[in-house]
Design an enzyme around this catalytic site. Structure first.
Site, mmCIF file in Angstrom:
data_model
loop_
_atom_site.group_PDB
_atom_site.id
_atom_site.type_symbol
_atom_site.label_atom_id
_atom_site.label_comp_id
_atom_site.label_asym_id
_atom_site.label_seq_id
_atom_site.Cartn_x
_atom_site.Cartn_y
_atom_site.Cartn_z
ATOM 1 N N ASP A 199 13.022 -22.572 15.694
ATOM 2 C CA ASP A 199 12.842 -21.166 16.373
ATOM 3 C C ASP A 199 11.355 -20.991 16.442
ATOM 4 O OD1 ASP A 199 12.365 -18.373 16.911
ATOM 5 O OD2 ASP A 199 14.327 -17.885 16.254
ATOM 6 N N ILE A 242 10.261 -16.724 11.174
ATOM 7 C CA ILE A 242 11.155 -15.955 10.539
ATOM 8 C C ILE A 242 10.881 -14.598 11.076
ATOM 9 C CG2 ILE A 242 11.456 -14.716 8.250
ATOM 10 C CD1 ILE A 242 10.444 -16.892 7.051
ATOM 11 N N HIS A 243 12.069 -14.009 11.705
ATOM 12 C CA HIS A 243 11.963 -12.819 12.395
ATOM 13 C C HIS A 243 13.249 -12.103 12.358
ATOM 14 C CE1 HIS A 243 14.193 -14.277 15.772
ATOM 15 N NE2 HIS A 243 13.594 -15.408 15.579
ATOM 16 N N GLY A 244 13.379 -11.036 12.927
ATOM 17 C CA GLY A 244 14.703 -10.067 12.634
ATOM 18 C C GLY A 244 15.976 -10.872 12.808
#
Length: 157
Positions: free
Chosen positions: A9, A13-15
């Site tokens: 990704d 780190i995200h929602g």
């Protein structure tokens, strides 16, 4: 070894990662494997703040992590996050066990070929995916757990 989920990704780190994937796999630790991020203290601090409470976040250069796991057992339920297929190939070649790989966002930019709505690759990334498939890594594209899985081998030409 407790690596339970590996994902590409480009947002790291995200929602979506924090909420859906961490809950789906009961993740206790996220390890970001990226040489550039591992040497950027500001970026490392941001990633730690983005993770939910109770999830440990660590960042390593890829080859260094390959050496670390040879002598240190991973005891927490761990998610590996990469930014590119080239990083995953480097990891696999360094002995990091990635048998299955989830591909989330690899955003389109000029010079990248769009292979699905959410995934665009450079020629080098495309070649790295082909090498990973040849090494037996099962690769699926899936943004969130409720989405249908797309077998990467079927969309990469």
């Amino acid at each position: 070894m407790s690596i339970v989920f590996s994902r590409i990704d480009d947002r790291l780190i995200h929602g979506q990662v924090v909420t859906t994937w961490s809950n789906t796999y009961n993740i206790e630790q996220i390890i970001v494997l990226n040489d550039k991020v591992a040497n950027d203290q500001t970026q490392k601090n941001i990633l730690k703040m983005a993770a939910p409470a109770g999830i440990k976040v660590q960042t390593f250069p890829i080859k260094k992590f390959g050496q670390i796991i040879k002598t240190n057992k991973i005891t927490r339920r761990t998610m590996l996050i990469f930014t590119t297929s080239e990083d995953v190939l480097t990891a696999v070649d360094a002995g990091i066990p990635v048998k299955e790989l989830n591909v989330g966002g690899m955003r389109y930019q000029p010079g990248r070929e769009k292979i699905t709505k959410a995934v665009a690759v450079t020629p080098d990334e495309k070649e790295a995916f082909k090498q990973l498939i040849a090494k037996g890594v099962k690769i699926t594209i899936q943004m969130v757990p409720n989405d249908e899985k797309i077998d990467l081998e079927e969309v990469i030409k």
